[in-house]
Design a protein around this motif. Structure first.
Motif, PDB file in Angstrom:
ATOM      1  N   SER A 170       0.856  -1.177   0.000  1.00 29.84           N
ATOM      2  CA  SER A 170       0.000   0.000   0.000  1.00 29.84           C
ATOM      3  C   SER A 170       0.888   1.221   0.000  1.00 29.84           C
ATOM      4  N   SER A 171       0.425   2.310  -0.608  1.00 30.56           N
ATOM      5  CA  SER A 171       1.287   3.468  -0.776  1.00 30.56           C
ATOM      6  C   SER A 171       1.234   4.362   0.438  1.00 30.56           C
ATOM      7  N   PRO A 172       2.341   5.025   0.784  1.00 34.58           N
ATOM      8  CA  PRO A 172       2.393   5.877   1.953  1.00 34.58           C
ATOM      9  C   PRO A 172       1.874   7.258   1.652  1.00 34.58           C
ATOM     10  N   ALA A 173       1.453   7.916   2.699  1.00 33.69           N
ATOM     11  CA  ALA A 173       1.035   9.296   2.513  1.00 33.69           C
ATOM     12  C   ALA A 173       2.243  10.215   2.486  1.00 33.69           C
ATOM     13  N   ASP A 174       3.093  10.110   3.495  1.00 33.82           N
ATOM     14  CA  ASP A 174       4.256  10.990   3.566  1.00 33.82           C
ATOM     15  C   ASP A 174       5.508  10.215   3.942  1.00 33.82           C
ATOM     16  N   ALA A 175       5.504   8.897   3.739  1.00 35.29           N
ATOM     17  CA  ALA A 175       6.608   8.098   4.259  1.00 35.29           C
ATOM     18  C   ALA A 175       7.850   8.193   3.398  1.00 35.29           C
ATOM     19  N   ALA A 176       7.683   8.396   2.104  1.00 38.43           N
ATOM     20  CA  ALA A 176       8.838   8.391   1.213  1.00 38.43           C
ATOM     21  C   ALA A 176       9.692   9.629   1.427  1.00 38.43           C
TER      22      ALA A 176
ATOM     23  N   LEU B  50      13.742  -1.002   2.308  1.00 36.59           N
ATOM     24  CA  LEU B  50      13.675  -1.729   3.574  1.00 36.59           C
ATOM     25  C   LEU B  50      14.188  -0.864   4.720  1.00 36.59           C
ATOM     26  N   TYR B  51      15.115  -0.001   4.411  1.00 35.56           N
ATOM     27  CA  TYR B  51      15.703   0.863   5.433  1.00 35.56           C
ATOM     28  C   TYR B  51      14.670   1.827   6.011  1.00 35.56           C
ATOM     29  N   THR B  52      13.614   2.143   5.245  1.00 31.64           N
ATOM     30  CA  THR B  52      12.589   3.059   5.754  1.00 31.64           C
ATOM     31  C   THR B  52      11.815   2.457   6.920  1.00 31.64           C
TER      32      THR B  52
ATOM     33  N   VAL C  38       7.262  -0.441   4.899  1.00 33.21           N
ATOM     34  CA  VAL C  38       8.072  -0.805   3.732  1.00 33.21           C
ATOM     35  C   VAL C  38       7.178  -1.103   2.530  1.00 33.21           C
ATOM     36  N   LEU C  39       6.130  -1.864   2.766  1.00 33.42           N
ATOM     37  CA  LEU C  39       5.226  -2.205   1.672  1.00 33.42           C
ATOM     38  C   LEU C  39       4.496  -0.973   1.158  1.00 33.42           C
ATOM     39  N   HIS C  40       4.167  -0.051   2.058  1.00 34.12           N
ATOM     40  CA  HIS C  40       3.585   1.233   1.652  1.00 34.12           C
ATOM     41  C   HIS C  40       4.493   1.936   0.648  1.00 34.12           C
ATOM     42  N   ASN C  41       5.757   2.019   1.010  1.00 32.71           N
ATOM     43  CA  ASN C  41       6.703   2.744   0.168  1.00 32.71           C
ATOM     44  C   ASN C  41       6.896   2.072  -1.186  1.00 32.71           C
ATOM     45  N   VAL C  42       6.978   0.750  -1.203  1.00 31.42           N
ATOM     46  CA  VAL C  42       7.154   0.047  -2.475  1.00 31.42           C
ATOM     47  C   VAL C  42       5.943   0.261  -3.376  1.00 31.42           C
ATOM     48  N   MET C  43       4.745   0.169  -2.791  1.00 32.09           N
ATOM     49  CA  MET C  43       3.551   0.346  -3.610  1.00 32.09           C
ATOM     50  C   MET C  43       3.432   1.779  -4.103  1.00 32.09           C
ATOM     51  N   GLY C  44       3.763   2.730  -3.236  1.00 34.76           N
ATOM     52  CA  GLY C  44       3.750   4.124  -3.672  1.00 34.76           C
ATOM     53  C   GLY C  44       4.728   4.365  -4.805  1.00 34.76           C
ATOM     54  N   ASP C  45       5.929   3.789  -4.685  1.00 32.10           N
ATOM     55  CA  ASP C  45       6.913   3.905  -5.766  1.00 32.10           C
ATOM     56  C   ASP C  45       6.382   3.295  -7.052  1.00 32.10           C
ATOM     57  N   THR C  46       5.716   2.150  -6.918  1.00 27.45           N
ATOM     58  CA  THR C  46       5.206   1.444  -8.098  1.00 27.45           C
ATOM     59  C   THR C  46       4.139   2.253  -8.819  1.00 27.45           C
TER      60      THR C  46
ATOM     61  N   LEU D 268      -6.124   2.710  -2.857  1.00 21.16           N
ATOM     62  CA  LEU D 268      -5.119   1.911  -2.166  1.00 21.16           C
ATOM     63  C   LEU D 268      -4.282   2.781  -1.229  1.00 21.16           C
ATOM     64  N   ARG D 269      -3.948   3.964  -1.678  1.00 21.69           N
ATOM     65  CA  ARG D 269      -3.163   4.866  -0.827  1.00 21.69           C
ATOM     66  C   ARG D 269      -3.954   5.280   0.406  1.00 21.69           C
TER      67      ARG D 269
END
Length: 523
Positions: free
Chosen positions: A26-32, A85-87, A291-299, A472-473
């Motif tokens: 799932s995508s992050p709101a402000d995590a990236a 993953l570091y996030t 981590v999954l939020h960030n990956v999905m947001g990137d995608t 999803l976000r």
């Protein structure tokens, strides 16, 4: 000849990619790190290279001495995965520190209780009241967090399921179109009007193309059927895990509050140990979701940038190797060739047989045709296979040819027309079949081009980004917020279970001591 197996594998890889990410991420709101979405281009060997989601994926890379990663979205790059993953590290560290420090605190508290039972107690009314108030507030916060988590997971589950169903629907649509195209190719091979059929070389090309198309359709259909149930089962499992987490943490917070207020200290201590472990696990789950939020947001960002930059080379090229325009045109030209030849065959019969008024002579075909001339079929292509801009007046198109030609059908006896007309029923049926085949090939030609040059995939990505990524976000954010709230609230509740239990115990002993002193004074 273009390999349709390659194209099917490409689309299958795309479908698998979308399904994998949209099921678990799932995508992050402000995590990236780096909120902007800026497409950066560079020129390498005279080719335009697009680094997908470059600013969004600018994170510290633990594999590169914590330097910032600049390679953009790329699931084949270990540095991308290490940086994303570091996030989740802050939450993983919280889980580790909580587990170690609170474990040490429990050990020291146990040693204190066991070794120092006879020491005098101090009591503060303010501390007692404050601990009860804070315990109540943290319990309410845990309940709210569990509700947010449960609501968010339900909506996230539904939105993810809708996205998966859309992707699977696109795969099914592709399979259906490929099979329909294959059927039209098969029928085209047997097209004949009178005693005239397609040339042998055209029939041979039909066999070659048809084998590839059929193989592609079967491969994609098999992969879809084999993976569909597993994917949805896994999605249901993720949803069930989140429901269990919400229910367990809610029960833990509520039960801990009741036991603390009731003064059941032994049960409270047991619950504290259970909660100590569960809170650590829940914080780890929070980190995983971040981590999954960030990956999905990137995608989602990468898909959109790939869609709006159709000529650039990107990391997606390794997963979806789209062919160039020349290769796509080669595939389309095969359907154009067959369509042109079928229309040419029909028009040749109309011009040389049905519209020719000749007396019957030995060896000459004649079936007593008469009446107005049969209009020719409009060929959508020029002899060089380029698109015709307009039909010649008097020609009929694919959509109305059979209705128009029906008016030129005659009644037959002894294989001769007995009424005015130029087409015997058998001839009309053959011409109608040829028209249907030609129209089918013409209709599916653009789909074939869109498939092989990745236009179809780009449209799928664009729809996902526009219609599915926002939900999803939003709902994945609710899941993440719910996990953080319930974890933090239960963690603080655990502390105040013990604080309140201590204050309650001290209050009890002070009352007993006061009662004993009063009794002693009365004596």
């Amino acid at each position: 000849m273009l390999s349709f197996n390659t194209k099917a594998s490409s689309f299958l890889a795309l479908a698998a990619l979308i399904l994998f990410f949209l099921t678990f991420f799932s995508s992050p709101a402000d995590a990236a790190i780096g909120g902007g979405v800026v497409a950066r281009r560079s020129v390498l060997e005279n080719e335009t290279v697009l680094v997908l989601a470059k600013e969004r994926t600018r994170r510290k890379d633990p594999l590169d001495d914590r330097r910032y990663y600049t390679g953009g979205w790329n699931i084949t790059n270990k540095h991308y995965f290490a940086s994303v993953l570091y996030t989740g590290t802050p939450l993983f560290l919280v889980a580790a520190f909580w587990f170690v420090l609170f474990g040490v605190f429990l050990l020291l508290a146990c040693m204190y209780v066991c070794c120092c039972r006879r020491r005098s107690y101090g009591y503060s009314r303010a501390a007692y009241a404050l601990s009860l108030i804070l315990l109540t507030l943290f319990t309410i916060a845990a309940i709210i967090g569990a509700i947010v988590l449960y609501t968010g997971q339900a909506k996230f589950h539904n939105s993810t399921k809708d996205t998966l169903e859309y992707v699977l629907g696109q795969a099914d649509s592709t399979v259906g179109n490929l099979k329909s195209f294959s059927n039209y190719l098969t029928n085209a091979k047997t097209v004949g009007v009178g005693q005239v059929f397609l040339p042998k070389d055209v029939q041979s090309n039909i066999d070659n193309v048809n084998a590839l198309v059929t193989s592609a359709a079967d491969t994609l259909e098999s992969a879809t059927k084999n993976n569909k149930d597993d994917i949805f089962n896994y999605l249901d499992t993720v949803g069930l895990i989140l429901i269990i987490v919400a229910a367990v943490m809610l029960t833990l917070a509520f039960l801990g509050f009741l036991l603390s207020v009731s003064g059941l200290q032994f049960l409270v201590y047991i619950l504290v140990i259970i909660g100590w472990i569960l809170v650590a696990l829940t914080f780890i789950l929070c980190g995983v979701f971040l981590v999954l939020h960030n990956v999905m947001g990137d995608t989602c960002v990468a898909m959109n940038e790939w869609v709006v930059n159709p000529t650039a080379h990107t990391a997606l090229d390794k997963i979806i190797p789209c062919v160039d325009t020349a290769t796509a045109e080669e595939a389309r030209s095969q359907s154009k060739e067959v369509t042109f030849q079928v229309v040419h065959l029909v028009n040749g019969f109309i011009a040389n047989v049905s519209n020719v008024n000749l007396p019957p002579i030995a060896g000459r075909l004649s079936y007593n045709q008469s009446g107005p001339l049969v209009p020719l079929l409009c060929n959508p292509y020029n002899p060089d296979k380029t698109d015709r801009k307009a039909c010649i007046p008097g020609e009929v198109g694919f959509t109305n040819a059979t209705q128009v030609w029906k008016n030129f059908e005659c009644q037959v006896a002894n294989n001769k027309c007995t009424t005015v007309g130029r087409l015997m029923p058998s001839m009309y049926d053959q011409m109608s079949g040829a028209v249907n085949v030609s129209y089918g090939l013409y209709h599916y030609g653009p789909f074939l081009t869109d498939l092989v040059d990745c236009t179809f995939v780009r449209d799928t990505f664009a729809t996902i980004h526009k219609d599915h990524c926002p939900d999803l976000r939003l709902y994945s954010k609710l899941v993440y917020i719910g996990l953080v709230k319930v974890s933090a609230a239960v963690m603080l509740s655990l502390v105040f279970w013990m604080v309140y239990a201590r204050e309650r115990r001290h209050r009890k002993y002070m009352r007993l001591a006061d009662a004993a002193a009063s009794a002693q004074a009365t004596k």
